[in-house]
Design an enzyme around this catalytic site. Structure first.
Site, PDB file in Angstrom:
ATOM      1  N   SER A  70       0.861  -1.191   0.000  1.00 27.25           N
ATOM      2  CA  SER A  70       0.000   0.000   0.000  1.00 27.25           C
ATOM      3  C   SER A  70       0.890   1.231   0.000  1.00 27.25           C
ATOM      4  CB  SER A  70      -0.891   0.009   1.246  1.00 27.25           C
ATOM      5  OG  SER A  70      -1.494   1.273   1.453  1.00 27.25           O
ATOM      6  N   TYR A  90      -1.641  -0.512  10.180  1.00 25.08           N
ATOM      7  CA  TYR A  90      -1.686  -0.832   8.751  1.00 25.08           C
ATOM      8  C   TYR A  90      -0.416  -0.360   8.055  1.00 25.08           C
ATOM      9  CZ  TYR A  90      -3.671  -1.333   4.059  1.00 25.08           C
ATOM     10  OH  TYR A  90      -3.910  -1.707   2.759  1.00 25.08           O
TER      11      TYR A  90
END
Length: 271
Positions: A156, A170
């Protein structure tokens, strides 16, 4: 124009050929996993989707069959090495080969950094990092014996840069995926030179993707504003924006790419 000795017209014409490749997609029950499954099937691949929930996996299988593709579902857990090894065996017993692993399973838990519960942080790391490593180990060992294989991990933009909306766990997990991708690619490339196998390990790194899981953010002007402010193209990603890169990293076209994280992010990491 003179060509090198390794030039082949046949190779050039088939650099995106995925016909009859056996592709395994973890997290195959989600919006992105289902889109990947359909895309691979439309290109003639044989698709295996896996996740813990068999009922939701069957929806992906049905969607692939609707477009005339071949797809089977096998329930499994990416955080359990024995389960991954059993998955490899079951797929091999069914198809006799495995060519591509797409590590798409993942999760997020967003909260302010100062309030992040340790158990939630550990859960995100377990699913996103351990849940990438263990499939890589199980399928990587198979690819070593087979002589070849491709792995595409899911990172990501959060692995590259922070964000104000509570991405502590995350972001840490995706930074780990980036470096795990580099490490596996490097280690297995050197080992493969002496042992006679070739495994490509790369990653795709999206920005925020519009889906049911991100609907709350996308429909909240205050929460979506920081994302849009850092997206030069002025919009978040759609599911279809990811397809081309995943197919590319799985096809012969990317045979000389290894250890790379490709950002599909509307220019987010460019400026």
């Amino acid at each position: 124009m003179s060509m090198t000795e390794t030039w082949s017209n046949d190779f050039a014409l088939n650099i995106f050929n995925l016909r009859d490749r056996v592709v395994v997609i973890t997290g195959g029950n989600g919006t992105l996993g289902a889109a990947y499954a359909q895309a691979f099937a439309l290109h003639g691949a044989k698709v295996v989707v896996t996740a813990r929930n068999m009922q939701t996996l069957e929806k992906t299988v049905a969607s692939v069959k609707e477009v005339g593709g071949e797809c089977i579902a096998i329930a499994s857990d990416v955080t359990d090495l024995n389960a991954m090894q059993s998955l490899v065996k079951e797929i091999h017993d069914h198809y006799g080969r495995i060519d591509i692993l797409i590590n798409n399973a993942g999760m997020a838990f967003r909260t302010a950094a100062e309030d992040m519960p340790a158990d939630k942080f550990n859960q995100v790391m377990q699913v996103n990092v351990t849940g990438t490593l263990l499939p890589c180990q199980a399928f990587g060992c198979y690819f070593m014996q087979q002589g070849h294989g491709k792995i595409v991990n899911t990172s990501s933009v959060r692995g590259f840069s922070g964000h104000p909306d509570g991405y502590t766990a995350y972001a840490a997990s995706k930074a780990a995926v980036d470096n795990l991708t580099k490490q596996l690619a490097t280690e297995w490339a050197f080992k493969g030179r002496s042992s006679g196998f070739k495994i490509n390990v790369n990653a795709i790194a999206p920005t925020l993707i519009k889906s049911p899981l991100t609907q709350e953010i996308c429909e909240d002007p205050a929460r979506i504003a920081p994302f849009l402010a850092r997206l030069p193209m002025g919009r978040v990603a759609e599911t279809h924006d990811m397809i081309g890169t995943v197919l590319f990293l799985s096809a012969p076209a990317s045979d000389f790419m290894n250890g790379q994280t490709l950002y599909v992010d509307g220019g987010c990491t460019a400026g």
